[in-house]
Design an enzyme around this catalytic site. Structure first.
Site: not given
Lengths: 632, 384
Positions: A324-328
């Site tokens: 999810g957004s942790t990958f940003k």
């Protein structure tokens, strides 16, 4: 004056024949002597050896299994006395009757009765056979008192494995089981395994470090007679107890994290960003490792198997989730590496058209103008669609792998999963189809093919926090009093300046108003954390639903809700710990994961002083790398 | 040697006979028996009970019996040869009907006060009867078939009765010692050749009639490793015990094979193995040498005899003594199948000891009366 002249002739014959008989006897004696010479002089060494083999019997003495302790010496796995009753067949006139009497004190099921009778039939009659194990003190005392009525039954104390923290460490320490046939098949020459009551590590540290924990078997050389009865002990070698294994865990943090996550299907990993020492490693719910000692009851085991929260799965290690957004954070580093100016803005209207597809931001009305800092802080999907499209999937893949995703670390517990970090080549190899640009966009926000484990996410956070050192996680601090030497983590080929920018964005997430995890910040000065929320979608959102308004997670049944993720490090100014936390179907990263992570990180930080003090001597061995000194 | 009787023509007195008695031979037997006592003492882990003390008493009784038997006039023994044989045959037959079983075979007769093993009596009686019979035949008469019918029956009947008990060891010994007398009496070689061929031809038939355990022993003998924990166990353990003894042995009472019960029947049939284990090659060869000396003496007695009865009787005694020693030692060394034959004078056992000492008494009687010349006529003419 011979009475009979003819006697002379038969006397001559007699003499001749007596001489023949005498000669034959002499020859026979020579043969006997020769045979004795052959046996007693020529072959004596061989027969002497056979005679010793006859006489001397080696009995193995099981070594005491090594303890497992946390970094402060708190015992996590030890040996406990196992009160049991043994039966010596030759001392009872009627085994059935004795068992019948014993059954008044301890339960003897028809199954165990059959097993006992089989063991008795196999063993010599003077060998004790275990008839009941893990007795309570009351039962044990009762057997002691009633010994006269129980001919052949003897109370006996053996050793069994004991895990004082039970479920809280089930997934770290693991468990031991009795030796099964398949274990024997794997190591047919290991005599230890054949000892009655021997236990073998089957999971976690117990399994991976089974050999040092086992120790070295002692041996007692005893003289036995032809029936196998021991006459006397000739010599005894006590063997060596198993090595004590010291873990990097801090049991206080572990207990706190387990308590904090006990109602969830969740996992959390806290690790030192410089050394890779894992401070806490949690996967909830879990099972009771003590029960494997004797074999889990069938009903209890079935309940574990049927539990939707998967208590038997080590989720921190083997649970794979879209990041999810942790990958940003990864996409941001890839963008910076590709030369994208962090101050360049992308306007978020809530929608992003690409080809004939429309990509949505989680914030329907849009974020407005976003630079990189704001993009991370607000977790703006549109910003990352845009930069991902610009840098391409292969550049993102490289950074993801450099920062620890899509790989295993040869961790101290078996069962690691590598997960997936997609690339053009990967897709072609796996599906045979070519990469779609749209897939780059959704990969940029951590969805699509991407799959990561909580352990990998903790490593990602650690490598960002330590300014780009490829630290790997480990749980073992020392074995048998010897510290485990670790090589300093190698530098990742990335500009530390870019990492400062990403760290700044993560600081914004937690510590600037408007950040997605601002409500879950640490307010204690000097302990502030920097994080990144993530919510991994586990269902497709249909166009119809999107038009009618995306349903809130609360309105969905548990298994359809998003996974809640959070990665973070702290303290911001001088990062010490990195952490990942995943709550399965927890709803959102900011709502569910971030508050729990904050609490656990705070606990880790408040324990920091004690940990530093206790760690002083070992740290002299240069576990940190030069980066520590620079920051000092 | 000066022979009083040849010149005086009168009978020897008891005192003269006691002087003629070869005390050196009795001493030799005593030495051998003492080795046996020592081994029985060791078997009992350093105790005179239950074996050594009893054996000493038996040997003392046996020695007394030997002296008494030796002093009896040889002509009297000749006279009672047939009656004794008849009694022995009756006892052996009685065992088959009223005897009780010991060790899986029917060999013992309970006479109320003592338990008698009639086959032991028969071993002596058969020697007496055959010597008596051949004494009466001139050399040219020996090989006539009609003269052979009676002596063959003298052997075959008791052997047949013993075989059905079943006691193969005794049957073999009876046959061999009987055959030895035939041989010494001068029976033509052709009979032995024909008999040998007949035995070879009969082997398959005998094989059919053997008990399972007897066949097993033969199999085991041919290949002891065939079943090291079963039938081959005894012979294998016996060889291990002997071999591990080495040159000097493990020391008196130090034999691990014997004392830890790896050896079977060590107070009886396997006592030589125990001796070999504890006293080594030296001890075993020494004992065999003593036996050799005893045998040389007994053959010498038979060569000195001036009467055919004495020659045949003493030779028969020495041959059966030899076969006891040979069969037993060869068996424990793995040269022969396991046959239940004790080691004379050494193995524990009452009847065997007494019958052996009785036989040695006869041998000594032959020695004392070696210069007596006895006519071939009927026994009534034996007394002058």
């Amino acid at each position: 004056m011979a009475i009979d002249r003819r006697d002379n002739s038969r006397y001559k014959t007699f003499t001749r024949r007596a001489m023949i008989l005498g000669g034959a006897q002499a020859a026979a004696f020579v043969a006997l002597g020769g045979r004795m010479y052959y046996l007693q002089i020529m072959k004596t060494d061989e027969y002497r050896m056979l005679s010793e083999e006859n006489r001397i019997n080696v009995r193995l003495l099981a070594p005491l299994r090594g303890a497992i302790v946390d970094r402060f010496g708190t015992v996590l796995a030890s040996n406990r006395q196992n009160y049991r009753a043994v039966l010596v067949a030759e001392q009872t006139p009627d085994i059935e009757d004795t068992l019948h009497k014993l059954a008044r004190i301890v339960e003897i099921t028809p199954d165990s009765r059959r097993k006992i009778m089989r063991d008795v039939a196999r063993a010599p009659r003077f060998m004790p056979v275990v008839v009941a194990e893990n007795l309570s003190w009351e039962q044990f005392a009762q057997i002691n008192v009633n010994e006269p009525d129980l001919p052949g039954v003897q109370p006996d104390v053996g050793e069994t494995r004991y895990y004082p923290f039970s479920t809280e460490l089930a997934h770290v320490v693991g468990y031991v089981t009795p030796v099964y046939q398949k274990d024997l098949d794997k190591a047919p020459d290991e005599p230890l395994l054949k000892l009655p009551g021997f236990r073998i590590g089957k999971s976690g540290i117990e399994q991976k470090y089974d050999m040092p924990l086992r120790g070295i078997a002692g041996a007692s050389h005893v003289e036995v007679n032809a029936f196998g009865r021991v006459i006397r002990e000739l010599s005894k070698d006590k063997g060596k107890p198993g090595a004590e294994v010291v873990l990097t865990l801090d049991m206080e943090v572990q207990k706190f994290a387990c308590e904090r996550l006990k109602d969830e299907s969740a996992s959390a990993v806290v690790m030192d960003v410089h050394t890779g020492e894992v401070i806490s490693f949690v996967s909830t719910p879990a099972f009771d490792p003590n029960q494997f000692n004797t074999g889990y009851g069938a009903a209890a085991y079935k309940a574990l198997l049927d539990n939707p929260y998967l208590p038997l799965t080590n989720k921190a290690l083997a649970g794979l989730y879209p990041p999810g957004s942790t990958f940003k954070t990864v996409t941001a580093i890839a963008a910076l590496e590709a030369g994208i100016d962090p101050s360049r803005t992308v306007t978020c209207t809530g929608k992003y058209a690409f080809g004939n597809h429309l990509f949505h931001c989680w914030k329907k009305e849009g974020h407005g103008n976003m630079n990189m800092h704001d993009g991370i802080k607000h977790s703006c999907d549109i910003y990352f669609y845009d930069v991902a499209r610009r840098v391409g999937i292969d550049a993102i893949e490289k950074v993801a792998k450099d920062f620890g995703l899509g790989q295993t670390y040869n961790f101290d517990i078996s069962g690691e999963k590598a997960g997936i970090v997609p690339s053009r080549a990967w897709k072609r190899a796996v599906t045979g189809e070519s990469w779609q640009q749209g897939e780059t966009l959704i990969s940029g926000i951590g969805q699509g093919f991407l799959l990561t484990s909580p352990l990998q996410l903790a490593v990602l956070a650690a490598r960002i926090a330590n300014d780009g050192y490829a630290v790997t996680p480990h749980l073992i601090r020392a074995i048998g009093g010897e510290l485990v030497a670790r090589k300093p983590a190698p530098k990742i080929d990335v500009n530390p300046e870019w990492l400062k920018i990403v760290q700044g964005g993560m600081n914004g997430v937690s510590n600037e108003p408007g950040g997605t995890a601002f409500r879950s910040r640490i307010t204690q000065v000097g302990m502030e954390l920097a994080g990144k929320t993530g919510s991994a979608q586990v269902r497709r959102i249909s166009m119809a639903e999107r038009l009618g308004g995306v349903r809130k997670n609360d309105a969905l049944e548990w298994r359809l809700r998003d996974h809640a993720l959070f990665i973070c490090f702290a303290p911001v100014a001088n990062p010490q710990y990195a952490m990942s936390l995943v709550i399965e179907h927890g709803g959102s990263g900011s709502g569910a994961a971030a508050p729990a992570a904050r609490d656990i990180m705070l606990k880790a930080l408040t324990r920091n002083a004690a940990r530093q003090e206790a760690s002083m001597p070992p740290h002299d061995h240069g576990h940190g790398h030069e980066h520590d000194v620079e920051e000092g | 040697m000066f022979d009083l009787r040849r010149f005086t023509g009168r009978e020897m007195t008891i005192g003269e006979k006691l002087l003629e008695f070869n005390w050196g031979f009795l001493l030799l037997l005593t030495v051998i028996a003492c080795i046996g006592f020592a081994m029985l003492y060791s078997v009992a882990d350093g105790s005179f009970s239950p074996w050594a003390m009893k054996q000493m008493i038996r040997f003392a009784a046996g020695a007394a019996l030997m002296i008494v038997v030796a002093l009896v006039d040889l002509r009297l023994w000749m006279r009672v040869a047939y009656p004794m044989y008849a009694v022995a045959l009756g006892l052996v037959a009685a065992v088959d009907f009223v005897g009780f079983k010991g060790m899986g075979a029917q060999r013992w007769l309970d006479l109320g006060v003592i338990q008698l093993q009639p086959s032991e009596v028969m071993k002596v009686a058969i020697l007496l009867a055959l010597a008596r019979y051949f004494h009466g035949l001139a050399l040219d008469e020996v090989s006539r078939i009609r003269n052979l019918i009676i002596p063959v029956l003298l052997i075959v009947v008791p052997v047949g009765l013993v075989v059905v008990q079943p006691d193969l060891g005794t049957a073999i010994l009876l046959t061999i010692s009987g055959g030895a007398i035939f041989f010494a009496a001068g029976l033509a070689w052709r009979y032995f050749i024909v008999t040998g061929l007949a035995v070879l031809g009969a082997i398959p038939i005998i094989w059919e009639r053997l008990h399972d355990y007897q066949r097993d022993r033969v199999f085991t003998f041919l290949d002891p490793e065939r079943d090291p924990l079963g039938a081959g166990y005894h012979i294998l353990q016996s060889k291990i015990a002997l071999g591990s003894g080495g040159l000097f042995g493990k020391g008196f009472m130090q034999g691990s094979q014997a004392h830890l019960n790896f050896l079977p029947e060590k107070q009886t049939d396997f006592i030589f193995t125990m001796l070999g284990e504890e006293l080594g090659f030296i001890g075993g060869v020494t004992l065999l040498a003593f036996y050799c000396v005893a045998l040389v003496f007994s053959i010498n007695v038979s060569l000195q005899c001036r009467n055919q009865f004495g020659r045949l009787l003493s030779l028969g005694v020495s041959v059966s003594f030899f076969f006891y020693v040979f069969i037993n030692t060869a068996m424990v060394m793995g040269l022969l199948p396991v046959v239940g034959v004790p080691l004379p004078l050494v193995s524990y056992g009452g009847t065997a000891m007494l019958s052996l000492m009785f036989a040695f008494g006869l041998l000594m009687s032959c020695y004392i009366h070696r210069n007596l010349e006895i006519g071939r006529g009927s026994s009534s003419s034996l007394w002058m």
